[in-house]
Design a protein around this motif. Structure first.
Motif, short mmCIF file in Angstrom:
data_model
loop_
_atom_site.label_atom_id
_atom_site.label_comp_id
_atom_site.label_asym_id
_atom_site.label_seq_id
_atom_site.Cartn_x
_atom_site.Cartn_y
_atom_site.Cartn_z
N LEU A 30 2.62 80.54 -19.28
CA LEU A 30 3.54 80.48 -18.15
C LEU A 30 4.95 80.90 -18.52
O LEU A 30 5.73 81.29 -17.65
N ASN A 31 5.30 80.83 -19.80
CA ASN A 31 6.64 81.18 -20.23
C ASN A 31 6.83 82.69 -20.22
O ASN A 31 6.06 83.44 -20.82
N GLU A 32 7.86 83.16 -19.50
CA GLU A 32 8.09 84.60 -19.37
C GLU A 32 8.33 85.26 -20.72
O GLU A 32 7.85 86.36 -20.99
N GLY A 33 9.08 84.58 -21.60
CA GLY A 33 9.36 85.15 -22.91
C GLY A 33 8.09 85.38 -23.71
O GLY A 33 7.94 86.41 -24.36
N GLN A 34 7.16 84.43 -23.67
CA GLN A 34 5.90 84.59 -24.37
C GLN A 34 5.08 85.74 -23.78
O GLN A 34 4.46 86.51 -24.51
N ARG A 35 5.07 85.84 -22.45
CA ARG A 35 4.32 86.93 -21.82
C ARG A 35 4.89 88.29 -22.23
O ARG A 35 4.13 89.22 -22.51
N ARG A 36 6.21 88.40 -22.24
CA ARG A 36 6.84 89.66 -22.61
C ARG A 36 6.50 90.04 -24.06
O ARG A 36 6.23 91.20 -24.35
N PHE A 37 6.50 89.04 -24.94
CA PHE A 37 6.17 89.35 -26.33
C PHE A 37 4.70 89.74 -26.47
O PHE A 37 4.36 90.63 -27.25
N CYS A 38 3.82 89.10 -25.71
CA CYS A 38 2.40 89.46 -25.73
C CYS A 38 2.21 90.93 -25.36
O CYS A 38 1.48 91.68 -26.02
N VAL A 39 2.85 91.34 -24.27
CA VAL A 39 2.72 92.73 -23.81
C VAL A 39 3.29 93.68 -24.85
O VAL A 39 2.67 94.71 -25.18
N ALA A 40 4.45 93.36 -25.41
CA ALA A 40 5.07 94.24 -26.41
C ALA A 40 4.20 94.32 -27.66
O ALA A 40 4.07 95.39 -28.28
N HIS A 41 3.60 93.21 -28.05
CA HIS A 41 2.70 93.18 -29.21
C HIS A 41 1.51 94.11 -29.01
O HIS A 41 1.15 94.89 -29.90
N GLU A 42 0.89 94.04 -27.84
CA GLU A 42 -0.27 94.89 -27.56
C GLU A 42 0.14 96.37 -27.45
O GLU A 42 -0.62 97.26 -27.84
N LEU A 43 1.32 96.62 -26.91
CA LEU A 43 1.82 98.00 -26.90
C LEU A 43 1.97 98.53 -28.32
O LEU A 43 1.72 99.70 -28.59
N HIS A 100 24.53 76.92 -30.89
CA HIS A 100 23.66 76.59 -29.76
C HIS A 100 23.92 77.52 -28.57
O HIS A 100 22.98 78.06 -27.96
N GLU A 101 25.17 77.73 -28.23
CA GLU A 101 25.53 78.55 -27.07
C GLU A 101 25.11 80.00 -27.26
O GLU A 101 24.57 80.63 -26.34
N LEU A 102 25.30 80.54 -28.46
CA LEU A 102 24.96 81.93 -28.73
C LEU A 102 23.46 82.17 -28.64
O LEU A 102 23.00 83.14 -28.02
N LEU A 103 22.66 81.27 -29.23
CA LEU A 103 21.21 81.45 -29.21
C LEU A 103 20.65 81.33 -27.79
O LEU A 103 19.73 82.08 -27.42
N GLU A 104 21.20 80.42 -26.99
CA GLU A 104 20.75 80.31 -25.60
C GLU A 104 21.10 81.58 -24.83
O GLU A 104 20.31 82.05 -24.00
N ALA A 105 22.28 82.14 -25.09
CA ALA A 105 22.68 83.37 -24.41
C ALA A 105 21.77 84.52 -24.80
O ALA A 105 21.40 85.36 -23.96
N LEU A 106 21.39 84.61 -26.07
CA LEU A 106 20.48 85.66 -26.53
C LEU A 106 19.11 85.53 -25.85
O LEU A 106 18.54 86.53 -25.41
N ALA A 107 18.60 84.31 -25.80
CA ALA A 107 17.30 84.09 -25.16
C ALA A 107 17.34 84.48 -23.69
O ALA A 107 16.40 85.11 -23.17
N ASP A 108 18.43 84.15 -23.00
CA ASP A 108 18.56 84.50 -21.59
C ASP A 108 18.72 86.01 -21.41
O ASP A 108 18.12 86.60 -20.51
N THR A 109 19.53 86.64 -22.26
CA THR A 109 19.79 88.08 -22.14
C THR A 109 18.53 88.90 -22.34
O THR A 109 18.24 89.84 -21.58
N PHE A 110 17.76 88.56 -23.38
CA PHE A 110 16.56 89.34 -23.70
C PHE A 110 15.30 88.77 -23.05
O PHE A 110 14.22 89.32 -23.25
N ARG A 111 15.45 87.67 -22.30
CA ARG A 111 14.33 87.04 -21.60
C ARG A 111 13.19 86.73 -22.57
O ARG A 111 12.04 87.10 -22.36
N VAL A 112 13.57 86.02 -23.63
CA VAL A 112 12.60 85.59 -24.63
C VAL A 112 12.78 84.09 -24.85
O VAL A 112 13.69 83.47 -24.32
N THR A 113 11.91 83.50 -25.65
CA THR A 113 12.04 82.09 -25.98
C THR A 113 13.16 81.90 -27.00
O THR A 113 13.53 82.83 -27.72
N ILE A 114 13.68 80.67 -27.06
CA ILE A 114 14.68 80.34 -28.07
C ILE A 114 14.10 80.59 -29.47
O ILE A 114 14.78 81.12 -30.36
N THR A 115 12.84 80.25 -29.67
CA THR A 115 12.21 80.43 -30.97
C THR A 115 12.21 81.90 -31.38
O THR A 115 12.53 82.24 -32.52
#
Length: 228
Positions: A30-43, A100-115
């Motif tokens: 359900l997490n958009e960041g995980q879905r995006r990474f899955c698609v990129a991985h298969e690409l 904390h603020e920078l990592l959250e901004a990166l996750a939001d900008t690139f639409r990925v998980t914090i991890t």
């Protein structure tokens, strides 16, 4: 073509036929960041590994950017990381510190998980730092950046009570999200002196009974000046 649907024992599947392919992502993700990474991985598999079979199944653990396996999975991970989180953009952040603020901004900008954002930041060595994930009060895994010269405490080691992560496991919450903590609480290194500190940025992951901590060496600190 990218579709979603239930998959058994895999997070994503690539079906290849000649110059065309279909990627299917598990609908339970359900997490958009995980879905995006899955698609990129298969690409990555589709573009880099043309000689593989018509059906490519990638297990759940292969979709985590910290996962390292033999064969071609790391290559697909590297492709996905660069596609979703370009190195050039991360390099521009050098010297800002992985707070904390920078990592959250990166996750939001690139639409990925914090991890994923934290791992990418550390892996590229944008600053001198490491990422540690703890589960149930013990260290689960870590990744140190290329310039991080200190030995981290081993997986399965109990989290030291002086860390921000320990506060969360002990109290169920933590008011400390960006804090200087004793360096020896995270490091198992004879070169570390007892009065040195390391910066910890804490990200709670309550759904997984886990925490993610970014540990960074502050410029000018004892760790930074250590002559190893």
């Amino acid at each position: 073509l990218v579709t979603t649907g239930p998959l058994l024992g895999a997070s994503a599947r690539l079906v290849r036929r000649g110059s065309q392919g279909v990627i299917r992502v598990d609908s339970n993700i359900l997490n958009e960041g995980q879905r995006r990474f899955c698609v990129a991985h298969e690409l990555g598999h589709f573009i880099l590994h043309e000689k593989r079979g018509q059906l490519e199944l990638c297990a759940s653990e292969a979709m985590f950017p910290w996962y390292r396996s033999s064969g071609q999975e790391p290559e697909a991970d590297a492709f996905a990381g660069e596609l979703v989180m370009p190195e050039e953009l991360f390099r521009r952040l050098s010297g800002k510190g992985p707070n904390h603020e920078l990592l959250e901004a990166l996750a939001d900008t690139f639409r990925v998980t914090i991890t994923a954002a934290a791992y990418r930041y550390v892996e590229l060595g944008v600053d001198v730092c490491a990422v540690v994930v703890c589960k149930g009060g013990s260290i689960k895994w870590f990744r140190a950046g290329p310039d991080f010269r200190f030995r981290l405490r081993a997986p399965k080691t109990l989290v030291d009570g002086r860390t921000c992560a320990a506060d969360l496991f002990r109290e169920g919450c933590s008011a400390k999200l960006d804090e200087d903590v004793p360096a020896e609480a995270w490091l198992d290194d004879v070169h570390v002196e007892s009065h040195w500190t390391i910066r910890e940025a804490l990200f709670p992951m309550p759904s997984y009974d886990s925490t993610l901590s970014i540990l960074s060496v502050v410029p000018g600190s004892g760790l930074d000046k250590a002559d190893l």
